[in-house]
Design a protein around this motif. Structure first.
Motif, mmCIF file in Angstrom:
data_model
loop_
_atom_site.group_PDB
_atom_site.id
_atom_site.type_symbol
_atom_site.label_atom_id
_atom_site.label_comp_id
_atom_site.label_asym_id
_atom_site.label_seq_id
_atom_site.Cartn_x
_atom_site.Cartn_y
_atom_site.Cartn_z
ATOM 1 N N THR A 1 0.979 -1.178 -0.020
ATOM 2 C CA THR A 1 -0.043 0.180 0.213
ATOM 3 C C THR A 1 0.889 1.193 -0.213
ATOM 4 O O THR A 1 1.996 1.174 0.369
ATOM 5 C CB THR A 1 -1.033 0.000 1.292
ATOM 6 O OG1 THR A 1 -0.094 0.119 2.321
ATOM 7 C CG2 THR A 1 -1.933 -1.061 1.271
ATOM 8 N N ALA A 2 0.166 2.347 -0.466
ATOM 9 C CA ALA A 2 0.868 3.558 -0.363
ATOM 10 C C ALA A 2 0.196 4.869 -0.325
ATOM 11 O O ALA A 2 -1.137 4.619 -0.850
ATOM 12 C CB ALA A 2 1.920 3.644 -1.673
ATOM 13 N N SER A 3 0.212 5.938 0.210
ATOM 14 C CA SER A 3 -0.586 7.022 0.282
ATOM 15 C C SER A 3 -0.218 7.645 -1.437
ATOM 16 O O SER A 3 0.738 7.695 -2.041
ATOM 17 C CB SER A 3 0.225 8.058 1.092
ATOM 18 O OG SER A 3 -0.474 9.251 0.935
ATOM 19 N N LEU A 4 -1.232 8.287 -1.856
ATOM 20 C CA LEU A 4 -1.546 8.949 -2.968
ATOM 21 C C LEU A 4 -0.769 10.164 -3.202
ATOM 22 O O LEU A 4 -0.194 10.645 -4.222
ATOM 23 C CB LEU A 4 -2.744 9.103 -3.850
ATOM 24 C CG LEU A 4 -3.629 7.684 -3.847
ATOM 25 C CD1 LEU A 4 -4.869 8.149 -4.668
ATOM 26 C CD2 LEU A 4 -2.932 6.736 -4.665
ATOM 27 N N ALA A 5 -0.631 10.846 -2.015
ATOM 28 C CA ALA A 5 -0.199 12.422 -1.864
ATOM 29 C C ALA A 5 1.068 12.411 -2.367
ATOM 30 O O ALA A 5 1.392 13.300 -3.281
ATOM 31 C CB ALA A 5 -0.230 12.758 -0.534
ATOM 32 N N TRP B 1 -10.347 2.449 -1.812
ATOM 33 C CA TRP B 1 -8.984 2.100 -2.393
ATOM 34 C C TRP B 1 -8.673 2.097 -3.871
ATOM 35 O O TRP B 1 -9.761 1.817 -4.594
ATOM 36 C CB TRP B 1 -8.436 0.896 -1.817
ATOM 37 C CG TRP B 1 -8.383 0.667 -0.593
ATOM 38 C CD1 TRP B 1 -9.070 0.171 0.537
ATOM 39 C CD2 TRP B 1 -6.845 0.809 0.303
ATOM 40 N NE1 TRP B 1 -8.393 0.207 1.931
ATOM 41 C CE2 TRP B 1 -7.218 0.333 1.723
ATOM 42 C CE3 TRP B 1 -5.875 0.968 -0.259
ATOM 43 C CZ2 TRP B 1 -6.236 0.657 2.570
ATOM 44 C CZ3 TRP B 1 -4.808 0.953 0.703
ATOM 45 C CH2 TRP B 1 -4.942 0.927 2.130
ATOM 46 N N HIS C 1 1.832 -4.273 3.307
ATOM 47 C CA HIS C 1 0.797 -4.092 4.371
ATOM 48 C C HIS C 1 0.391 -5.624 4.993
ATOM 49 O O HIS C 1 0.401 -5.726 6.141
ATOM 50 C CB HIS C 1 -0.539 -3.690 3.650
ATOM 51 C CG HIS C 1 -1.743 -3.589 4.403
ATOM 52 N ND1 HIS C 1 -2.702 -4.505 4.867
ATOM 53 C CD2 HIS C 1 -2.287 -2.239 5.125
ATOM 54 C CE1 HIS C 1 -3.699 -4.064 5.611
ATOM 55 N NE2 HIS C 1 -3.533 -2.728 5.710
ATOM 56 N N THR D 1 -7.519 7.978 -1.421
ATOM 57 C CA THR D 1 -6.265 8.563 -0.966
ATOM 58 C C THR D 1 -5.239 7.624 -0.696
ATOM 59 O O THR D 1 -4.082 8.036 -0.758
ATOM 60 C CB THR D 1 -6.685 9.237 0.580
ATOM 61 O OG1 THR D 1 -6.992 8.003 1.487
ATOM 62 C CG2 THR D 1 -7.724 10.444 0.410
ATOM 63 N N ARG D 2 -5.455 6.424 -0.845
ATOM 64 C CA ARG D 2 -4.526 5.315 -0.833
ATOM 65 C C ARG D 2 -4.748 4.221 -1.997
ATOM 66 O O ARG D 2 -5.926 4.136 -2.585
ATOM 67 C CB ARG D 2 -4.612 4.814 0.598
ATOM 68 C CG ARG D 2 -4.279 5.563 1.840
ATOM 69 C CD ARG D 2 -4.120 4.934 3.172
ATOM 70 N NE ARG D 2 -3.107 3.729 3.236
ATOM 71 C CZ ARG D 2 -1.868 4.176 3.321
ATOM 72 N NH1 ARG D 2 -1.352 5.177 3.463
ATOM 73 N NH2 ARG D 2 -0.908 2.905 3.177
#
Length: 319
Positions: free
Chosen positions: A170-174, A249, A309, A284-285
């Motif tokens: 997993t990763a943050s999109l920001a 997601w 994750h 957002t992720r």
């Protein structure tokens, strides 16, 4: 020493690596025990897979788990991933999902062992075998770890084998969105449907696509197909994105780059395009699923900010 019940758990292994004079030299390895045979054990460590011959093991034991997502977070992400990859034939055993799709991909043709199957574990495994047998398919069980450690232990006792370990990352999109756009690359065109050349590139990697494959790929309301073409219209890279689950997601799948176009940053370029699309839909992720042995892909995703994750094993019933 370790036992089959320890598979799927975090362990530390002290390994004999040599002798200097009258002094034995050791090294320690910490990771998730993913396989244990009569001759070897295999760990998934932070640096990759490590296989250790048992004759070199001085001492080994289970240790407390590292900080991991709560079981409910693992289940929620697995269900979002299932929604993004919808098998056309489905059934239920309590919280377990039964899925079949003409044997196209393990994800769509395995029982997802999350939650309570509403019966004793041995009876649940028997029911899985029966359900797939009625459809002429080899029984498969997708066992997220360490959540499904008891399932893995029971399957070990029955002689089920394992496919390669899969990392759910997993990763943050920001931070992905914060990267400057690559103006030196052709745009990542996003479409509601895939072109014939998109399917052809995927088939080169996944094998021929049956009708059920098209049903899976197009069976999600919020999905998008990325195409990157050169000036002549030839396809350089593809990917699929889908937004699912109550947590919104972004699932990234089937990221492929033409062999002649590799090492140009196209994979990163495409993921950024999918992230922009998903952010507009409230995501957002992001998550993706990648075999741990695919070191090149794991390295690429690491540079994009993805980390593991949880993991899962796809278990196969004896033929």
């Amino acid at each position: 020493m370790l036992r089959q019940q320890d598979v799927g758990h975090r362990v530390v292994v002290r390994r004999i690596v040599g002798v200097t004079g009258d002094r034995t030299l050791y090294t320690d390895a910490l990771g998730e025990l993913v396989d244990l045979t009569e001759t070897d054990l295999t760990l998934a460590t932070a640096k990759g897979t490590l296989r250790v011959p048992l004759r070199e093991v001085h001492r080994a034991k289970r240790v407390p788990p590292a900080r991991r997502p709560h079981a409910t977070a693992v289940i929620a992400l697995e269900l979002a991933a299932d929604e993004a990859w919808p098998a056309p034939v489905r059934g239920r055993l309590g919280g377990w999902l039964l899925r079949a799709a003409d044997n196209w991909t393990g994800r769509a043709n395995s029982a997802l062992a999350v939650g309570d199957p509403d019966r004793p574990l041995e009876a649940a495994i028997d029911a899985v075998v029966k359900w797939y047998g009625e459809r002429g398919q080899q029984p498969l069980i997708n066992a997220p770890m360490p959540l499904a450690a008891p399932v893995n232990a029971a399957l070990d006792d029955r002689g089920w084998t394992s496919r390669p370990l899969t990392l759910v990352q997993t990763a943050s999109l920001a931070p992905i969105l914060a990267e400057p756009a690559r103006t030196d690359l052709p745009p990542a065109d996003l479409a509601d449907s895939a072109g014939d050349d998109w399917y052809a590139m995927v088939a080169d990697h996944k094998g021929a696509l049956p009708g059920t494959a098209l049903s899976i790929l197009n069976g999600v309301p919020e999905k998008v197909f990325a195409h990157v073409r050169d000036a002549d219209g030839d396809l350089l890279a593809v990917a699929r994105g889908a937004v699912t689950g109550p947590d919104r997601w972004l699932g990234v799948s089937l990221l492929q780059t033409a062999p002649a176009a590799r090492r140009r940053g196209l994979g990163r370029h495409v993921v950024r395009g999918l992230a922009q699309w998903a952010a507009q839909r409230g995501a957002t992720r992001a998550y993706l699923q990648v075999e741990e042995r695919n070191t090149a892909a794991v390295a690429l995703y690491g540079r994009l900010g993805f980390s593991t994750h949880h993991t899962y094993l796809t278990r196969e019933a004896p033929l």
